[in-house]
Design a protein around this motif. Structure first.
Motif, short mmCIF file in Angstrom:
data_model
loop_
_atom_site.label_atom_id
_atom_site.label_comp_id
_atom_site.label_asym_id
_atom_site.label_seq_id
_atom_site.Cartn_x
_atom_site.Cartn_y
_atom_site.Cartn_z
N TYR A 1 23.21 14.58 11.16
CA TYR A 1 23.77 15.85 11.61
C TYR A 1 22.68 16.92 11.55
O TYR A 1 22.46 17.55 10.51
CB TYR A 1 24.96 16.25 10.75
CG TYR A 1 25.63 17.54 11.22
CD1 TYR A 1 26.46 17.55 12.33
CD2 TYR A 1 25.40 18.73 10.54
CE1 TYR A 1 27.07 18.72 12.76
CE2 TYR A 1 26.00 19.91 10.96
CZ TYR A 1 26.82 19.91 12.08
OH TYR A 1 27.41 21.06 12.50
N GLU A 2 22.01 17.13 12.66
CA GLU A 2 21.00 18.19 12.79
C GLU A 2 21.13 18.80 14.19
O GLU A 2 20.25 18.63 15.04
CB GLU A 2 19.59 17.65 12.56
CG GLU A 2 19.30 17.29 11.12
CD GLU A 2 17.84 16.89 10.92
OE1 GLU A 2 17.11 16.80 11.93
OE2 GLU A 2 17.45 16.68 9.78
N PRO A 3 22.22 19.51 14.46
CA PRO A 3 22.45 19.96 15.83
C PRO A 3 21.68 21.21 16.22
O PRO A 3 21.51 21.48 17.42
CB PRO A 3 23.96 20.24 15.85
CG PRO A 3 24.26 20.65 14.43
CD PRO A 3 23.33 19.85 13.56
N PHE A 4 21.19 22.00 15.27
CA PHE A 4 20.65 23.32 15.58
C PHE A 4 19.12 23.30 15.65
O PHE A 4 18.46 22.73 14.78
CB PHE A 4 21.11 24.34 14.54
CG PHE A 4 22.60 24.50 14.47
CD1 PHE A 4 23.28 25.19 15.46
CD2 PHE A 4 23.32 23.95 13.42
CE1 PHE A 4 24.66 25.33 15.40
CE2 PHE A 4 24.69 24.09 13.35
CZ PHE A 4 25.37 24.78 14.35
N VAL A 5 18.61 23.98 16.67
CA VAL A 5 17.17 24.22 16.81
C VAL A 5 16.98 25.64 17.29
O VAL A 5 17.89 26.26 17.86
CB VAL A 5 16.50 23.23 17.81
CG1 VAL A 5 16.60 21.81 17.31
CG2 VAL A 5 17.11 23.37 19.19
N LEU A 6 15.80 26.17 17.07
CA LEU A 6 15.48 27.49 17.61
C LEU A 6 15.36 27.41 19.12
O LEU A 6 14.81 26.44 19.66
CB LEU A 6 14.18 28.01 17.00
CG LEU A 6 14.18 28.31 15.50
CD1 LEU A 6 12.78 28.66 15.03
CD2 LEU A 6 15.14 29.45 15.18
N ALA A 7 15.86 28.44 19.79
CA ALA A 7 15.77 28.44 21.26
C ALA A 7 14.32 28.43 21.73
O ALA A 7 14.02 27.87 22.79
CB ALA A 7 16.50 29.67 21.81
N SER A 8 13.43 29.03 20.96
CA SER A 8 12.02 29.06 21.35
C SER A 8 11.37 27.68 21.32
O SER A 8 10.31 27.49 21.92
CB SER A 8 11.25 30.02 20.43
OG SER A 8 11.39 29.62 19.08
N GLN A 9 11.99 26.72 20.66
CA GLN A 9 11.46 25.36 20.60
C GLN A 9 11.87 24.51 21.79
O GLN A 9 11.31 23.44 22.00
CB GLN A 9 11.94 24.66 19.31
CG GLN A 9 11.46 25.30 18.02
CD GLN A 9 12.06 24.60 16.80
OE1 GLN A 9 13.26 24.64 16.57
NE2 GLN A 9 11.21 23.93 16.04
N ALA A 10 12.84 24.96 22.55
CA ALA A 10 13.47 24.10 23.56
C ALA A 10 12.61 23.95 24.81
O ALA A 10 12.02 24.91 25.31
CB ALA A 10 14.84 24.67 23.95
N ILE A 11 12.55 22.73 25.30
CA ILE A 11 11.94 22.40 26.58
C ILE A 11 13.04 21.84 27.48
O ILE A 11 13.82 20.99 27.04
CB ILE A 11 10.82 21.36 26.42
CG1 ILE A 11 9.73 21.88 25.47
CG2 ILE A 11 10.21 21.00 27.77
CD1 ILE A 11 8.69 20.84 25.14
N GLN A 12 13.12 22.32 28.70
CA GLN A 12 14.20 21.88 29.59
C GLN A 12 13.85 20.56 30.27
O GLN A 12 12.73 20.36 30.72
CB GLN A 12 14.48 22.94 30.65
CG GLN A 12 15.77 22.69 31.43
CD GLN A 12 16.12 23.86 32.33
OE1 GLN A 12 15.45 24.11 33.31
NE2 GLN A 12 17.18 24.58 31.98
N VAL A 13 14.83 19.67 30.33
CA VAL A 13 14.68 18.37 30.98
C VAL A 13 15.89 18.11 31.86
O VAL A 13 16.95 18.73 31.69
CB VAL A 13 14.52 17.22 29.96
CG1 VAL A 13 13.23 17.37 29.16
CG2 VAL A 13 15.72 17.15 29.04
N ILE A 14 15.72 17.18 32.80
CA ILE A 14 16.80 16.76 33.68
C ILE A 14 16.99 15.25 33.52
O ILE A 14 16.00 14.51 33.47
CB ILE A 14 16.49 17.10 35.15
CG1 ILE A 14 16.42 18.63 35.33
CG2 ILE A 14 17.53 16.51 36.09
CD1 ILE A 14 16.05 19.05 36.73
N TYR A 15 18.22 14.82 33.45
CA TYR A 15 18.54 13.41 33.31
C TYR A 15 19.03 12.88 34.66
O TYR A 15 19.90 13.47 35.29
CB TYR A 15 19.62 13.19 32.25
CG TYR A 15 19.24 13.73 30.89
CD1 TYR A 15 18.16 13.21 30.19
CD2 TYR A 15 19.96 14.78 30.31
CE1 TYR A 15 17.81 13.72 28.95
CE2 TYR A 15 19.62 15.28 29.07
CZ TYR A 15 18.54 14.75 28.40
OH TYR A 15 18.18 15.25 27.18
#
Length: 270
Positions: free
Chosen positions: A154-168
């Motif tokens: 259970y580790e659902p939270f990350v900083l928004a600044s860490q996010a990289i957008q991907v498409i599946y």
């Protein structure tokens, strides 16, 4: 981290993560209040108290040149912007990517002034286990994830600044071994140019303010123009001289104008 490593140099990565989760909050609170010159470290003390219990949620957020939408927010649009990827390091030289889906965007606020806010992404992570939940092609580095498997921790939270957008993207093949696998494509964020509003430096324009214009005398234009014939006298050009084009359009042997008038008149009479 340095204290734990020095006290237990042979600790495993799993035990190290568990110890950090269990002891970091208490350690950080004690560390913040033991700092010298507490007036300058009021920000650290406010952070050590933890965020307020009330939060603000959103269906989307723009960061790192990309616009993210939650799964529910993307269902009503044609865009698929809920894919999230972050780079995770296990405190060693090895680094891996975690892939998931954005579930919710939360804005947290901490007590005290000035107002301190941060944005968190709540994500549903896929299983990062190699060859079980995630596959990476050795030659082409194509990443596939098993959309039926989830990260057990259970580790659902990350900083928004860490996010990289991907498409599946699902595979068009009807093979059974490809039904549960999605191909991952990373999105390149739009470039963002930040311009400082407090800069006092001025730049000279490329275009000059004063331009030189050629003066034209209209009286000279209206005068009769003359051409000089070097082998003879002066030859004058008058406006009433017909050119070759005028002659072609006004052929005296042609009845085009008359016919045109007759046709026009007959059309009017009808």
């Amino acid at each position: 981290m340095e204290r734990v490593k020095s006290a237990q140099p042979n600790i495993t990565d799993a035990a190290f993560d568990e110890k950090l989760e269990r002891e970091f909050v208490q350690w950080f609170y004690k560390y913040a209040h033991q700092l010298q010159n507490n007036v300058q470290n009021q920000l650290i003390q406010d952070l050590a108290k933890g965020p307020l219990r009330s939060v603000t949620t959103f269906n989307g957020y723009s960061v790192n040149g990309c616009k993210f939408n939650t799964i529910n927010g993307s269902s009503s649009s044609n865009s698929i912007n809920f894919g999230v990827c972050i780079k995770v390091s296990n405190y060693s030289s090895e680094e891996s990517d975690y892939y998931g889906q954005l579930v919710e965007v939360l804005r947290l606020e901490y007590p005290g002034l000035p107002i301190k806010r941060t944005i968190l992404f709540k994500c549903d992570w896929f299983d990062p286990t190699p060859n079980t939940g995630t596959k990476v092609h050795r030659q082409y580095r194509i990443v596939d994830i098993n959309n039926k498997r989830r990260y057990s921790k259970y580790e659902p939270f990350v900083l928004a600044s860490q996010a990289i957008q991907v498409i599946y993207a699902s595979y068009p093949s009807k093979r059974r071994d490809k039904n549960d696998w999605w191909a991952v494509m990373k999105v390149k964020g739009r470039p963002v140019v930040e311009v400082s509003q407090t800069s006092s430096k001025t730049y000279e324009p490329f275009q000059e303010d004063d331009l030189d214009y050629a003066e034209v005398n209209m009286d000279d234009i209206n005068q009769q123009h003359c051409l000089n014939d070097p082998s003879g006298g002066m030859t004058e050009i008058h406006d009433d001289v017909s050119t070759e084009e005028d002659e072609f359009l006004s052929d005296p042997d042609s009845n085009a104008d008359a016919d045109g008038d007759n046709k026009f008149n007959s059309y009017e009479s009808d």
